[in-house]
Design a protein around this motif. Structure first.
Motif, mmCIF file in Angstrom:
data_model
loop_
_atom_site.group_PDB
_atom_site.id
_atom_site.type_symbol
_atom_site.label_atom_id
_atom_site.label_comp_id
_atom_site.label_asym_id
_atom_site.label_seq_id
_atom_site.Cartn_x
_atom_site.Cartn_y
_atom_site.Cartn_z
ATOM 1 N N ALA A 190 -0.994 17.197 -7.863
ATOM 2 C CA ALA A 190 0.245 17.394 -6.902
ATOM 3 C C ALA A 190 0.144 16.698 -5.536
ATOM 4 C CB ALA A 190 0.537 18.757 -6.810
ATOM 5 N N THR A 191 -0.830 16.059 -5.252
ATOM 6 C CA THR A 191 -0.916 15.271 -4.058
ATOM 7 C C THR A 191 -0.182 14.338 -4.025
ATOM 8 O OG1 THR A 191 -3.476 16.020 -4.090
ATOM 9 C CG2 THR A 191 -2.832 14.158 -2.581
ATOM 10 N N PRO A 192 0.747 14.309 -2.782
ATOM 11 C CA PRO A 192 1.686 13.198 -2.790
ATOM 12 C C PRO A 192 0.940 11.726 -2.452
ATOM 13 C CG PRO A 192 2.335 14.671 -1.129
ATOM 14 C CD PRO A 192 0.950 15.046 -1.735
ATOM 15 N N TYR A 193 1.399 10.561 -3.281
ATOM 16 C CA TYR A 193 1.070 9.308 -3.330
ATOM 17 C C TYR A 193 0.826 9.010 -1.726
ATOM 18 C CZ TYR A 193 0.371 4.183 -3.861
ATOM 19 O OH TYR A 193 -0.099 3.212 -3.671
ATOM 20 N N PRO A 194 1.640 8.989 -0.972
ATOM 21 C CA PRO A 194 1.216 8.394 0.402
ATOM 22 C C PRO A 194 -0.099 8.846 1.176
ATOM 23 C CG PRO A 194 3.678 9.245 0.482
ATOM 24 C CD PRO A 194 3.080 9.741 -0.897
ATOM 25 N N ILE A 195 -0.487 10.109 0.597
ATOM 26 C CA ILE A 195 -1.642 10.681 1.094
ATOM 27 C C ILE A 195 -2.938 9.914 0.513
ATOM 28 C CG2 ILE A 195 -3.248 12.542 0.964
ATOM 29 C CD1 ILE A 195 -0.534 14.447 1.429
ATOM 30 N N ILE A 196 -2.738 9.930 -1.043
ATOM 31 C CA ILE A 196 -3.750 9.004 -1.554
ATOM 32 C C ILE A 196 -3.618 7.571 -1.230
ATOM 33 C CG2 ILE A 196 -4.170 8.200 -4.058
ATOM 34 C CD1 ILE A 196 -4.689 11.132 -3.520
ATOM 35 N N ASN A 197 -2.676 6.970 -1.018
ATOM 36 C CA ASN A 197 -2.523 5.620 -0.264
ATOM 37 C C ASN A 197 -3.414 5.602 0.825
ATOM 38 O OD1 ASN A 197 -1.430 2.940 -0.461
ATOM 39 N ND2 ASN A 197 -0.394 3.574 1.143
ATOM 40 N N THR A 198 -3.252 6.516 1.904
ATOM 41 C CA THR A 198 -3.954 6.362 3.094
ATOM 42 C C THR A 198 -5.495 6.494 2.895
ATOM 43 O OG1 THR A 198 -2.088 7.996 4.307
ATOM 44 C CG2 THR A 198 -4.423 7.685 5.166
ATOM 45 N N ILE A 199 -5.979 7.249 1.800
ATOM 46 C CA ILE A 199 -7.422 7.351 1.484
ATOM 47 C C ILE A 199 -7.843 5.950 1.050
ATOM 48 C CG2 ILE A 199 -9.232 8.296 0.104
ATOM 49 C CD1 ILE A 199 -7.770 10.222 1.982
ATOM 50 N N MET A 200 -7.056 5.306 0.205
ATOM 51 C CA MET A 200 -7.320 3.871 -0.498
ATOM 52 C C MET A 200 -7.383 2.778 0.631
ATOM 53 S SD MET A 200 -5.910 3.879 -4.522
ATOM 54 C CE MET A 200 -4.195 4.346 -3.978
ATOM 55 N N THR A 201 -6.451 3.116 1.495
ATOM 56 C CA THR A 201 -6.146 1.982 2.615
ATOM 57 C C THR A 201 -7.350 1.952 3.361
ATOM 58 O OG1 THR A 201 -3.855 1.841 2.351
ATOM 59 C CG2 THR A 201 -4.786 1.445 4.635
ATOM 60 N N SER A 202 -7.871 3.320 3.955
ATOM 61 C CA SER A 202 -8.845 3.662 4.567
ATOM 62 C C SER A 202 -10.296 2.907 4.339
ATOM 63 C CB SER A 202 -9.074 5.225 5.010
ATOM 64 O OG SER A 202 -8.100 5.659 5.564
ATOM 65 N N LEU A 203 -10.420 3.055 2.847
ATOM 66 C CA LEU A 203 -11.425 2.205 2.141
ATOM 67 C C LEU A 203 -11.570 0.840 2.128
ATOM 68 C CD1 LEU A 203 -11.791 4.806 -1.057
ATOM 69 C CD2 LEU A 203 -13.388 4.648 1.249
ATOM 70 N N GLN A 204 -10.290 0.323 2.036
ATOM 71 C CA GLN A 204 -10.121 -1.044 1.856
ATOM 72 C C GLN A 204 -10.214 -1.623 3.392
ATOM 73 O OE1 GLN A 204 -6.131 -1.542 0.297
ATOM 74 N NE2 GLN A 204 -6.552 -1.197 -1.612
ATOM 75 N N ASP A 205 -9.923 -0.982 4.473
ATOM 76 C CA ASP A 205 -10.142 -1.413 5.900
ATOM 77 C C ASP A 205 -11.634 -1.617 6.297
ATOM 78 O OD1 ASP A 205 -7.363 -1.232 6.332
ATOM 79 O OD2 ASP A 205 -7.671 0.618 7.410
ATOM 80 N N ILE A 206 -12.481 -0.683 5.505
ATOM 81 C CA ILE A 206 -13.861 -0.950 5.353
ATOM 82 C C ILE A 206 -14.494 -1.796 4.581
ATOM 83 C CG2 ILE A 206 -14.168 1.025 7.061
ATOM 84 C CD1 ILE A 206 -15.281 2.558 4.898
ATOM 85 N N ARG A 207 -13.487 -2.516 3.541
ATOM 86 C CA ARG A 207 -14.322 -3.485 2.566
ATOM 87 C C ARG A 207 -14.867 -2.734 1.515
ATOM 88 N NH1 ARG A 207 -16.271 -8.925 5.559
ATOM 89 N NH2 ARG A 207 -14.167 -9.196 6.930
ATOM 90 N N GLU A 208 -14.394 -1.196 1.247
ATOM 91 C CA GLU A 208 -14.849 -0.582 -0.019
ATOM 92 C C GLU A 208 -13.512 -0.787 -0.946
ATOM 93 O OE1 GLU A 208 -17.531 0.726 -0.727
ATOM 94 O OE2 GLU A 208 -18.656 0.373 1.284
#
Length: 202
Positions: free
Chosen positions: A168-186
């Motif tokens: 039930a977690t909204p996609y924008p929240i998951i997108n924030t997590i994935m974007t944070s990982l991409q910002d540090i090249r993960e």
């Protein structure tokens, strides 16, 4: 003719072999069992037909509830301690040996680094009650998730990242997590899901 009376004798069954087998089976199950770590929140993961087994060691798990609160866990205690000390250096916080030891034993964590010392000062049962109300900051002004993951990677190059989020977690929240990982090249991580049963009916 008189009947011959046969003397009754007690039946003796040697249970030594049975006891040995029982002890061996018990030892086997104890040594091969994997204990489920205590998590601060319960999530219902989405279903998926993909079946890839995540390794049991060198795992950094990011746990996300349906409100967007983020928690983390690491399977190795030594890594946990080293990452906490690196976070302390980055944010100018010195942890006492007692606080470090409490953090070492915590299976999951998810408190803003500025409140970590006051959180660790609480008894364990109090920590379990209130941990779900915190969460690691992921906003643009203070994204501590990036720092935790970056320092964890510096400590263990073989670390595998896994995201476990509620369905039930909204996609924008998951997108924030994935974007944070991409910002540090993960850019490589796993999404933990529940195996979906595929119907074979035509």
């Amino acid at each position: 003719m008189a009947r011959v009376k046969v003397k009754k004798q007690s039946t003796f069954i040697d249970m030594t072999a049975m006891s040995d087998v029982t002890v061996l089976l018990l030892t086997f199950f104890m040594l091969t069992s994997t204990f489920i770590q205590k998590e601060p929140i319960q999530v219902s993961t989405p279903a998926s037909v993909m079946e890839i087994k995540i390794p049991e060691t060198d795992i950094l798990q990011i746990l996300v509830d349906n409100d967007g609160k983020v928690f983390m866990s690491m399977d190795k205690q030594e890594d946990r301690v080293a990452v906490l000390e690196k976070m302390g250096e980055e944010y100018g916080i010195t942890f006492t040996p007692e606080e470090v030891n409490k953090f070492r034993l915590a299976p999951s964590f998810g408190v803003p680094i500025g409140q970590m010392r006051s959180f660790l000062a609480l008894p364990e049962d109090e920590q379990d009650k209130i941990l779900k109300d915190y969460g690691i900051p992921t906003d643009s002004t203070d994204n501590q998730l990036k720092s935790w993951v970056k320092n964890a990677r510096l400590q263990n190059r073989d670390l595998r990242i896994a995201i476990k989020a509620d369905q039930a977690t909204p996609y924008p929240i998951i997108n924030t997590i994935m974007t944070s990982l991409q910002d540090i090249r993960e850019n490589r991580y796993n999404l933990i899901t529940t195996l979906k049963v595929v119907s074979t009916d035509n």
